[in-house]
Design an enzyme around this catalytic site. Structure first.
Site, PDB file in Angstrom:
ATOM      1  N   ARG A 225       3.060 -19.180  10.175  1.00 12.78           N
ATOM      2  CA  ARG A 225       2.415 -18.191  11.036  1.00 12.78           C
ATOM      3  C   ARG A 225       2.364 -18.753  12.447  1.00 12.78           C
ATOM      4  O   ARG A 225       2.069 -19.943  12.641  1.00 12.78           O
ATOM      5  CB  ARG A 225       0.981 -17.912  10.568  1.00 12.78           C
ATOM      6  N   HIS A 273      10.947 -13.643  12.425  1.00 17.58           N
ATOM      7  CA  HIS A 273      10.158 -13.615  11.186  1.00 17.58           C
ATOM      8  C   HIS A 273      11.012 -13.129  10.002  1.00 17.58           C
ATOM      9  O   HIS A 273      10.671 -12.160   9.323  1.00 17.58           O
ATOM     10  CB  HIS A 273       8.919 -12.722  11.362  1.00 17.58           C
TER      11      HIS A 273
HETATM   12  C1  GLV Z   1       5.645 -13.230   5.365  1.00 16.25           C
HETATM   13  O1  GLV Z   1       5.331 -13.671   6.390  1.00 16.25           O
HETATM   14  C2  GLV Z   1       4.882 -13.323   4.168  1.00 16.25           C
HETATM   15  O2  GLV Z   1       3.687 -13.649   4.224  1.00 16.25           O
HETATM   16  O3  GLV Z   1       5.451 -13.090   3.096  1.00 16.25           O
END
Ligand code: GLV
Length: 310
Positions: A225, A273
């Site tokens: 994160r 991401h």
């Molecule tokens: C992605 O960031 C997840 O938490 O799967």
């Protein structure tokens, strides 16, 4: 059983409907915002639900996260307190995360970041190459993802260590735990990998003090994160040369603003991401299993400890 899909990924709704209906008999599948009577919903499959929506579902018995992280759920101030939350633990997703980390670790280990700069200067020059067994990779977070990364990196011959909240015993991995062992762990880490969950304890843990504990010239990989990192401190560590490079799949605000200095920083690689993408085809089974258990009154799997935050 009435199951509600609550995700901004509306393009996947039909796939979820098909897969869940095939995995479970007699399911009434609804897609937010067409939820019908909120008092009929038994379970939700959720990714970043708008705050307050879950609180309107008075019969809710289970919240299934559509991601491995659950910080997006716990951040809802109106989250119902007594409804269990299950993380998504999908072996396919864990494998994807490990692939990304292996790629990034090899990138820094083999100096591809530097060779990329050399190429732009049409420069033909060889860098020293430390023996793989001498390259120390430190993984922050030894849950399902961190453990898999550690195992695979050790399999490639790297010297792997891990740091976690509580002590973990992993074959071939030197383990450190707790704040009191963080400096020692960092002091012997050439490539730092963050796979920590985002909690009150871990938010902004990757800051100037942490970078100062790493050996000069270390690199940083974040697949967890963005909020774990103080981005100004990261930029400062890169600019002063303490950090040689960073590969970031996550940033504090996503999507990363066009004006962010991270985009064009010569020592930073950014991906949007994508290290582990939820694929309904493989994610459906652990979720369906929990819904079956819920229906049968059996203990649920992969439950989140709200106090711990993951
Ligand atoms: C992605 O960031 C997840 O938490 O799967």
């Amino acid at each position: 059983m009435v199951v509600l899909l609550l995700t901004p990924r509306s393009d996947q709704a039909e796939l979820w409907r098909r897969l869940l209906s095939a995995a479970l008999d007699g399911i009434d599948f609804r897609v937010h915002p067409n939820i019908g009577d909120p008092a009929h919903i038994d379970a939700v499959l959720a990714w970043k639900p708008p705050h307050g929506v879950l609180a309107t579902l008075s019969r809710l018995k289970l919240i299934c996260s559509l991601g491995m992280g659950v910080d997006h759920l716990l951040a809802d101030p109106l989250l119902p307190q007594d409804v269990p939350i299950a993380r998504l633990v999908d072996p396919n997703m864990i494998e994807q995360m490990s692939e990304y980390v292996l790629y990034a670790a090899l990138h820094f280990h083999r100096g591809f970041d530097v060779y990329q700069r050399f190429q732009s200067e049409r420069r033909w020059e060889e860098l020293p190459l430390p023996h793989t067994a001498m390259r120390r990779i430190g993984i922050m977070g030894l849950g399902a993802i961190g453990t898999d990364c550690a195992r695979r990196l050790a399999g490639l011959g790297f010297s792997v260590r891990g740091w976690s909240r509580t002590p973990k015993a992993l074959k071939g991995v030197r383990s450190f735990s707790g704040r009191h062992q963080l400096a020692e762990f960092l002091g012997e880490t050439d490539i730092l990998v963050s796979v920590l969950p985002l909690t009150r304890q871990t938010a902004r843990i990757v800051d100037a003090r942490l970078f100062a504990e790493l050996p000069p010239g270390a690199s940083f990989i974040n697949v967890a994160r963005g909020e774990l990192v103080v981005e100004d401190d990261l930029l400062a560590a890169l600019d002063c040369g303490r950090l040689a490079g960073a590969m970031l799949d996550v940033t504090v605000s996503e999507p990363l603003a066009a004006a962010s200095p991270l985009w064009a920083h010569p020592k930073v690689r950014i991906t949007p991401h994508i290290a582990g993408l939820t694929n309904p085809v493989t994610a459906v089974e652990p979720i369906a299993e929990n819904l079956r258990r819920l229906r049968a009154g059996l203990p649920l799997r992969d439950l989140v400890d709200r106090i711990r935050g993951y």
